[in-house]
Scaffold this motif. Sequence first.
Motif, mmCIF file in Angstrom:
data_model
loop_
_atom_site.group_PDB
_atom_site.id
_atom_site.type_symbol
_atom_site.label_atom_id
_atom_site.label_comp_id
_atom_site.label_asym_id
_atom_site.label_seq_id
_atom_site.Cartn_x
_atom_site.Cartn_y
_atom_site.Cartn_z
ATOM 1 N N HIS A 116 30.078 -9.638 73.837
ATOM 2 C CA HIS A 116 29.125 -10.622 74.363
ATOM 3 C C HIS A 116 29.919 -11.815 74.885
ATOM 4 C CE1 HIS A 116 25.372 -12.746 74.866
ATOM 5 N NE2 HIS A 116 25.873 -13.773 74.195
ATOM 6 N N ASN A 117 29.749 -12.122 76.179
ATOM 7 C CA ASN A 117 30.482 -13.220 76.814
ATOM 8 C C ASN A 117 31.984 -13.123 76.574
ATOM 9 O OD1 ASN A 117 28.114 -14.350 77.812
ATOM 10 N ND2 ASN A 117 27.831 -15.626 75.997
ATOM 11 N N ARG A 118 32.522 -11.923 76.748
ATOM 12 C CA ARG A 118 33.956 -11.649 76.618
ATOM 13 C C ARG A 118 34.489 -11.846 75.201
ATOM 14 N NH1 ARG A 118 36.852 -13.490 82.065
ATOM 15 N NH2 ARG A 118 38.566 -12.695 80.826
ATOM 16 N N LYS A 119 33.578 -11.871 74.242
ATOM 17 C CA LYS A 119 33.989 -11.985 72.833
ATOM 18 C C LYS A 119 33.512 -10.757 72.076
ATOM 19 C CE LYS A 119 34.134 -16.965 72.495
ATOM 20 N NZ LYS A 119 33.725 -18.136 71.758
ATOM 21 N N ARG A 120 34.338 -10.318 71.173
ATOM 22 C CA ARG A 120 34.009 -9.167 70.335
ATOM 23 C C ARG A 120 32.989 -9.576 69.289
ATOM 24 N NH1 ARG A 120 33.189 -3.937 69.977
ATOM 25 N NH2 ARG A 120 33.762 -3.060 67.984
ATOM 26 N N VAL A 121 31.972 -8.752 69.128
ATOM 27 C CA VAL A 121 30.940 -8.985 68.116
ATOM 28 C C VAL A 121 31.006 -7.853 67.095
ATOM 29 C CG1 VAL A 121 28.449 -9.111 67.697
ATOM 30 C CG2 VAL A 121 29.414 -10.140 69.768
ATOM 31 N N HIS A 122 31.119 -8.205 65.863
ATOM 32 C CA HIS A 122 31.025 -7.258 64.746
ATOM 33 C C HIS A 122 30.342 -8.040 63.628
ATOM 34 C CE1 HIS A 122 32.179 -4.820 61.263
ATOM 35 N NE2 HIS A 122 32.159 -3.836 62.131
ATOM 36 N N PHE A 123 29.033 -7.848 63.515
ATOM 37 C CA PHE A 123 28.215 -8.726 62.690
ATOM 38 C C PHE A 123 27.330 -7.913 61.755
ATOM 39 C CE2 PHE A 123 24.237 -11.200 62.200
ATOM 40 C CZ PHE A 123 24.746 -12.364 61.660
ATOM 41 N N LEU A 124 27.368 -8.243 60.492
ATOM 42 C CA LEU A 124 26.506 -7.607 59.512
ATOM 43 C C LEU A 124 25.155 -8.313 59.519
ATOM 44 C CD1 LEU A 124 26.120 -5.632 57.081
ATOM 45 C CD2 LEU A 124 26.910 -7.510 55.641
ATOM 46 N N VAL A 125 24.111 -7.615 59.944
ATOM 47 C CA VAL A 125 22.769 -8.197 59.970
ATOM 48 C C VAL A 125 22.241 -8.290 58.543
ATOM 49 C CG1 VAL A 125 20.428 -8.009 60.886
ATOM 50 C CG2 VAL A 125 22.372 -7.299 62.296
ATOM 51 N N PHE A 126 22.295 -7.161 57.824
ATOM 52 C CA PHE A 126 21.948 -7.193 56.407
ATOM 53 C C PHE A 126 22.540 -6.005 55.674
ATOM 54 C CE2 PHE A 126 18.053 -5.529 58.511
ATOM 55 C CZ PHE A 126 17.993 -4.255 57.964
ATOM 56 N N HIS A 127 22.638 -6.156 54.359
ATOM 57 C CA HIS A 127 23.164 -5.117 53.464
ATOM 58 C C HIS A 127 22.233 -5.051 52.259
ATOM 59 C CE1 HIS A 127 26.658 -3.932 50.511
ATOM 60 N NE2 HIS A 127 25.629 -3.112 50.434
ATOM 61 N N LEU A 128 21.658 -3.871 52.052
ATOM 62 C CA LEU A 128 20.746 -3.637 50.929
ATOM 63 C C LEU A 128 21.277 -2.498 50.076
ATOM 64 C CD1 LEU A 128 17.378 -3.568 52.946
ATOM 65 C CD2 LEU A 128 18.491 -5.550 51.941
ATOM 66 N N ASP A 129 21.088 -2.606 48.780
ATOM 67 C CA ASP A 129 21.400 -1.523 47.841
ATOM 68 C C ASP A 129 20.181 -1.296 46.963
ATOM 69 O OD1 ASP A 129 24.100 -1.250 48.631
ATOM 70 O OD2 ASP A 129 24.740 -2.805 47.237
ATOM 71 N N ILE A 130 20.042 -0.084 46.483
ATOM 72 C CA ILE A 130 19.032 0.202 45.466
ATOM 73 C C ILE A 130 19.794 0.381 44.157
ATOM 74 C CG2 ILE A 130 17.200 1.743 44.669
ATOM 75 C CD1 ILE A 130 16.778 2.527 47.646
#
Length: 112
Positions: A50-64
């Motif tokens: 995005h805009n010449r920048k690398r995106v690696h983003f955790l939106v959410f993490h759920l566990d049971i």
Amino acid sequence: MEKIEKFRKVIHEVMNEYASYFKVVSPDLKYEFILDPENHHYQLLRIGWHNRKRVHFLVFHLDIIDGKIWIQQDNTETGIAYDLVKKGIAKSEIVLAYFSPSHRKYTDFAVA
């Protein structure tokens, strides 16, 4: 086991809804589901450029864990817990794991 299946179904529905929404907002980015139903781990990632920048983003993490949904990380604007509640998961079945155990008692959600 029926409860776990309900949790899995609701988690998957919420993941799909977020990914669909984000695809409209950021069509150049990809959304990946990390699903480990055997060990009860679920993550949604936003990746790409995005805009010449690398995106690696955790939106959410759920566990049971122990019959409850533990929200390990939540980078949504409104809070994934409220989306789970809207889908029929009781607040007493959701742990906000990103809060320390001593602070969880001040929320409307499960302590552990």
